[in-house]
Design an enzyme around this catalytic site. Sequence first.
Site, mmCIF file in Angstrom:
data_model
loop_
_atom_site.group_PDB
_atom_site.id
_atom_site.type_symbol
_atom_site.label_atom_id
_atom_site.label_comp_id
_atom_site.label_asym_id
_atom_site.label_seq_id
_atom_site.Cartn_x
_atom_site.Cartn_y
_atom_site.Cartn_z
ATOM 1 N N ASP A 32 0.857 -1.182 0.000
ATOM 2 C CA ASP A 32 0.000 0.000 0.000
ATOM 3 C C ASP A 32 0.895 1.234 0.000
ATOM 4 O O ASP A 32 2.121 1.115 0.076
ATOM 5 C CB ASP A 32 -0.936 0.005 1.228
ATOM 6 C CG ASP A 32 -0.175 -0.193 2.523
ATOM 7 O OD1 ASP A 32 0.997 0.268 2.631
ATOM 8 O OD2 ASP A 32 -0.727 -0.791 3.455
ATOM 9 N N ASP A 34 1.779 5.060 1.580
ATOM 10 C CA ASP A 34 1.614 6.029 2.656
ATOM 11 C C ASP A 34 2.240 7.349 2.218
ATOM 12 O O ASP A 34 3.329 7.370 1.652
ATOM 13 C CB ASP A 34 2.301 5.524 3.926
ATOM 14 C CG ASP A 34 1.788 4.154 4.335
ATOM 15 O OD1 ASP A 34 0.636 4.065 4.756
ATOM 16 O OD2 ASP A 34 2.549 3.173 4.179
ATOM 17 N N ASP A 112 9.599 4.095 12.795
ATOM 18 C CA ASP A 112 10.135 2.936 13.511
ATOM 19 C C ASP A 112 11.540 2.510 13.055
ATOM 20 O O ASP A 112 12.472 2.496 13.848
ATOM 21 C CB ASP A 112 9.139 1.763 13.503
ATOM 22 C CG ASP A 112 8.563 1.448 12.129
ATOM 23 O OD1 ASP A 112 8.995 2.076 11.134
ATOM 24 O OD2 ASP A 112 7.688 0.570 12.055
#
Length: 409
Positions: A32, A34, A112
């Site tokens: 996907d 982002d 992260d």
Amino acid sequence: MKVLYRLKNEGYEAYLVGGGVRDLLLGREPKDFDITTNAEPEQIRAIFRNCRLIGRRFRLAHIVFGRDVVEVATFRGQGTDAVEGEIEADESGRLLRDNVYGSLEEDAWRRDFTVNSLYYNIRDFSVVDYTGGLADLEAGVLRIIGDPRQRYREDPVRMLRAVRFAAKIGFRLEKETEAAVFELGHLLQDIPAARLFDEVLKLLMGGCAIQTFELLRHYNLFQHLFPQTEQALAIEEGGFPLVMLVQALGNTDERIAEGKPVTPAFLFAALLWEPVRLAWEQEVAADESLPQALALTNAMREVVSKQVQSTALPRRFSTPMQEIWMMQPRLARRAGKAAYRLLEHPRFRAAYDFMLLRIHAGEEEQELGEWWTEFQIADSDRRKEMASVFGTVRGRRRRRRRGPRTAAK
Ligand code: ATP
Ligand code: MG
């Protein structure tokens, strides 16, 4: 591209970020996309008709194109000069809310992993890298940004994400990133069971469930997601429950590779089967007069109620999961009319596939699987013939008294 250019044309900064950039640089197809921007959620909503604002912990915009969603987030800051209420943490340092906006660079440092913190800039087609992500990408290293212990404390799910990416893109965890996982895995116990469920789906339905499962066990994280299963695996005899699990995970990977649907109900049925089977055995041992189906129901209830304390699966999956289990002893009996009724059951196919797994693991005779395989395609005369063999009442009684099969073979 549409979203990126629309934001740019409206005068905002906008970058592709996260898995989209990482996977494209690795030559893989992103799952996907982002996007991150300096536009705030309300401003994003103002320029897209197909926009939904979601989230509490992170307020995000979803731009919807048919079945696809592009996630657009506003740059996040570190929150040093946070307005009260915008950043919230609990006693262990876990972030409960994190809605402080910041600059692109601040946004980069609170992501992260370094390889997840690369920004593709449509203005000059460059990749912006504040954290050393490009070098790590080159070296095949997954490195958490900042102090690993602090970052895992803020959000323990990052440990699961580390495992997920390591399995998916075949990277190794950098030394400190790895060491802290061994220390802090227990923090997963504080994560709401519903969030863990979402994460487990990403872990096990992402196309590389076997590697992911092995890494989860290696890092001692699996026990926090499926404590009863981990316990059952620890006391396994002859490798049987592990064989069945690995087979189930392998089938899941194969189906995903072929574009076939997979259901969490089946996967959880397989993951929790050994605890259910053991509890079922205990029920039968404790009270021999208890009908087999009732003993199984009790066992299921016990296992499910414990499981939802760690990884909670919603009712729409736990109901079919329990139907798959309940059908196992019925499939083994295959007596007369009951066999026909089973065939009509909406969960027959899943239960049959599940039984094949159990047969593969040596839990039932091969012949049982062959019988059902033939029974499904046989004509009515042949079916009658097949079912009559098992149709006597005496035969049923005898089987019922035998109780659940044991792993020892
Ligand atoms: P994929 O979509 O392929 O699973 P991804 O890296 O895009 O991988 P997402 O969950 O879509 O993962 O998140 C998008 C990006 O948001 C990540 O790449 C990361 O930069 C950031 N992110 C997501 N979750 C966290 C988290 N728990 N802590 C910090 N940053 C996060
Ligand atoms: Mg993504």
